[in-house]
Scaffold this motif. Structure first.
Motif, PDB file in Angstrom:
ATOM      1  N   GLY A  28     -18.373  20.124   7.790  1.00  0.00           N
ATOM      2  CA  GLY A  28     -18.126  18.994   6.909  1.00  0.00           C
ATOM      3  C   GLY A  28     -16.662  18.775   6.602  1.00  0.00           C
ATOM      4  N   THR A  29     -15.795  19.401   7.389  1.00  0.00           N
ATOM      5  CA  THR A  29     -14.352  19.221   7.204  1.00  0.00           C
ATOM      6  C   THR A  29     -13.741  18.688   8.496  1.00  0.00           C
ATOM      7  N   PRO A  30     -12.597  17.990   8.395  1.00  0.00           N
ATOM      8  CA  PRO A  30     -11.960  17.443   9.595  1.00  0.00           C
ATOM      9  C   PRO A  30     -11.578  18.534  10.594  1.00  0.00           C
TER      10      PRO A  30
ATOM     11  N   LYS B  68       0.847  -1.195   0.000  1.00  0.00           N
ATOM     12  CA  LYS B  68       0.000   0.000   0.000  1.00  0.00           C
ATOM     13  C   LYS B  68       0.885   1.249   0.000  1.00  0.00           C
ATOM     14  N   PRO B  69       1.447   1.612  -1.155  1.00  0.00           N
ATOM     15  CA  PRO B  69       2.304   2.804  -1.199  1.00  0.00           C
ATOM     16  C   PRO B  69       1.570   4.042  -0.697  1.00  0.00           C
ATOM     17  N   GLY B  70       2.255   4.844   0.110  1.00  0.00           N
ATOM     18  CA  GLY B  70       1.644   6.068   0.626  1.00  0.00           C
ATOM     19  C   GLY B  70       0.547   5.822   1.649  1.00  0.00           C
ATOM     20  N   LEU B  71       0.624   4.711   2.368  1.00  0.00           N
ATOM     21  CA  LEU B  71      -0.429   4.335   3.315  1.00  0.00           C
ATOM     22  C   LEU B  71      -0.741   5.443   4.319  1.00  0.00           C
ATOM     23  N   ALA B  72       0.293   6.145   4.779  1.00  0.00           N
ATOM     24  CA  ALA B  72       0.086   7.179   5.799  1.00  0.00           C
ATOM     25  C   ALA B  72      -0.407   8.494   5.214  1.00  0.00           C
ATOM     26  N   ASN B  73      -0.469   8.576   3.886  1.00  0.00           N
ATOM     27  CA  ASN B  73      -0.869   9.833   3.232  1.00  0.00           C
ATOM     28  C   ASN B  73      -2.207   9.697   2.511  1.00  0.00           C
ATOM     29  N   SER B  74      -3.125   8.989   3.113  1.00  0.00           N
ATOM     30  CA  SER B  74      -4.437   8.768   2.508  1.00  0.00           C
ATOM     31  C   SER B  74      -5.185  10.087   2.305  1.00  0.00           C
ATOM     32  N   PRO B  75      -5.728  10.317   1.104  1.00  0.00           N
ATOM     33  CA  PRO B  75      -6.523  11.523   0.862  1.00  0.00           C
ATOM     34  C   PRO B  75      -7.717  11.633   1.820  1.00  0.00           C
ATOM     35  N   ALA B  76      -8.225  10.491   2.277  1.00  0.00           N
ATOM     36  CA  ALA B  76      -9.373  10.500   3.184  1.00  0.00           C
ATOM     37  C   ALA B  76      -9.046  11.195   4.497  1.00  0.00           C
ATOM     38  N   ALA B  77      -7.776  11.176   4.887  1.00  0.00           N
ATOM     39  CA  ALA B  77      -7.385  11.816   6.144  1.00  0.00           C
ATOM     40  C   ALA B  77      -7.540  13.331   6.071  1.00  0.00           C
TER      41      ALA B  77
ATOM     42  N   ALA C  64      -5.515  -0.105  12.739  1.00  0.00           N
ATOM     43  CA  ALA C  64      -4.118  -0.330  12.374  1.00  0.00           C
ATOM     44  C   ALA C  64      -3.794   0.175  10.976  1.00  0.00           C
ATOM     45  N   SER C  65      -4.784   0.196  10.090  1.00  0.00           N
ATOM     46  CA  SER C  65      -4.516   0.611   8.713  1.00  0.00           C
ATOM     47  C   SER C  65      -4.965   2.044   8.415  1.00  0.00           C
ATOM     48  N   ALA C  66      -5.961   2.532   9.170  1.00  0.00           N
ATOM     49  CA  ALA C  66      -6.440   3.905   8.959  1.00  0.00           C
ATOM     50  C   ALA C  66      -5.756   4.893   9.901  1.00  0.00           C
ATOM     51  N   PHE C  67      -5.085   4.373  10.935  1.00  0.00           N
ATOM     52  CA  PHE C  67      -4.428   5.185  11.960  1.00  0.00           C
ATOM     53  C   PHE C  67      -5.491   6.026  12.685  1.00  0.00           C
ATOM     54  N   VAL C  68      -5.467   7.334  12.496  1.00  0.00           N
ATOM     55  CA  VAL C  68      -6.539   8.189  13.018  1.00  0.00           C
ATOM     56  C   VAL C  68      -7.215   8.831  11.814  1.00  0.00           C
ATOM     57  N   MET C  69      -8.504   8.561  11.641  1.00  0.00           N
ATOM     58  CA  MET C  69      -9.219   9.026  10.455  1.00  0.00           C
ATOM     59  C   MET C  69     -10.425   9.870  10.876  1.00  0.00           C
TER      60      MET C  69
END
Length: 286
Positions: free
Chosen positions: A264-266, A121-130, A246-251
Motif C-alpha cells: 500500500g505504499t509507492p 499552485k505553490p509547491g506543485l512538484a511537492n504534492s503529498p500524494a506523490a 502535465a499537472s501530476a507528473f508521475v504519480m
C-alpha cells in the motif's frame, strides 16, 4: 485578481467575456492544453504546442491569429500573475457565428476564440500524494472514439472523478473491452519487474506529452517499456502502478478497486521516474 487573455487582450478576469453563441459553450467544439509552470518556467511547452496544432488539424479548426505568439502569451501571463508554480490553461474554440447551428460556421466570417488563464499552485512538484500514492477505481469507458484529440468534452471524465470521490478514492481508470484505456485525466501504467507496461498510442487514448517524456527517460535509464493493453486483474497483481499527466507528473497508484499493491505504499520505479522527469523537465523548461 488574475489577468487573463481573451482574443488578443490581457484583461482582469472579471472583465473577460466570450459570446453565449460560442461553439465551445454550445457544442463543446473546442480543444485545450494545460502547461505546468515550475520555478516560473514552462514545462514541455513545445510538446503541448505541437499536440494543440494536431488537435486543431484533426477537427479542421482554424488556428487563431495569435497561434505563433503562444509562447510569448504564456510567458506574459506567468509574469503579470507572478506564477512561480502552477498551470496555464489554453482553450481554442471554433468561435461564434452569432447563432446556434450544427453546421460549422464560415471561416471567412467567423474567427476562432482563444482564451488562456493561469492557476497558482505553490509547491506543485511537492504534492503529498506523490509520497502517499493514490487510490483508483475502475469504470466502464463510454467516451467517444477520438480520445486522441484533446477536446473540451470532459463530462464523462468529470463523472468518473466524482464516482471515485464517492468511493473514497482519488481517480478512476477507464476500461474498454476488458482492458484499461487511461485515467480520467492521465495515462495509466503498471510495473512488473523492470518492465513498464502502458497502452499503446491509438485513437483510444490521449497521446500524453508527459507520457512521451517519461517513456523516453525510462528507456534511457535501461528500463524495459512494453506498450500494450492490460487488465485490472493484471494491474492488481503488478509490482507497482502509476499515472502521468502535465499537472501530476508521475504519480504512484497504491490501490486498485480495493486491492493494495505492494504494502500500500509507492514503489521505487514510480519514485525514480518522477525524480528523473522533474529533474530533466526543469532543466529544459522555457
Amino acid at each position: 485578481m488574475r489577468t487573463v487573455y481573451v482574443n488578443g487582450e490581457y484583461l482582469p478576469e472579471t472583465e473577460a467575456k466570450v459570446s453565449i453563441f460560442d461553439r465551445g459553450f454550445l457544442m463543446a467544439d473546442g480543444v485545450y492544453e494545460v502547461t505546468s509552470v515550475l520555478g516560473g518556467k514552462l514545462i514541455d511547452f513545445e510538446g503541448h504546442r505541437v499536440r494543440l496544432e494536431r488537435s486543431l488539424n484533426e477537427l479542421d479548426m482554424q488556428k487563431p491569429a495569435a497561434f505563433d505568439d503562444l509562447l510569448d502569451i504564456h510567458r506574459e501571463l506567468v509574469r503579470v500573475n507572478g506564477i512561480e508554480d502552477g498551470m496555464i490553461y489554453l482553450q481554442i474554440t471554433r468561435g461564434s457565428a452569432g447563432d446556434r447551428d450544427f453546421a460549422f460556421p464560415d471561416t471567412e466570417t467567423t474567427t476562432p476564440t482563444l482564451v488562456l488563464f493561469t492557476q497558482n499552485k505553490p509547491g506543485l512538484a511537492n504534492s503529498p500524494a506523490a509520497k502517499a500514492g493514490i487510490k483508483v477505481i475502475s469504470i466502464e469507458d463510454i467516451r467517444w472514439g477520438r480520445r486522441d484529440i484533446k477536446t473540451v468534452q470532459l463530462l464523462y471524465p468529470s463523472m468518473g472523478k466524482m464516482m471515485a470521490k464517492k468511493a473514497g478514492c482519488d481517480d478512476a481508470w477507464m476500461v474498454e473491452d476488458g482492458a484499461v484505456t487511461e485515467g480520467t485525466s492521465n495515462n495509466a501504467y503498471i510495473v512488473k519487474g523492470n518492465r513498464i507496461i502502458t497502452r499503446q498510442l491509438s485513437h483510444d487514448i490521449l497521446h500524453g506529452i508527459t507520457r512521451a517524456a517519461v517513456l523516453r527517460f525510462a528507456r534511457e535509464a535501461q528500463m524495459e517499456v512494453q506498450e500494450r493493453p492490460f487488465t485490472i486483474a493484471e494491474a492488481q497483481e503488478a509490482d507497482e502502478a502509476f499515472i502521468t499527466s502535465a499537472s501530476a507528473f508521475v504519480m504512484p497508484v497504491v490501490e486498485i478497486d480495493g486491492v493494495k499493491l505492494r504494502d500500500g505504499t509507492p514503489g521505487p520505479v514510480a519514485a525514480r521516474l518522477r525524480e528523473i522527469y522533474l529533474d530533466e523537465s526543469i532543466k529544459a523548461a522555457v
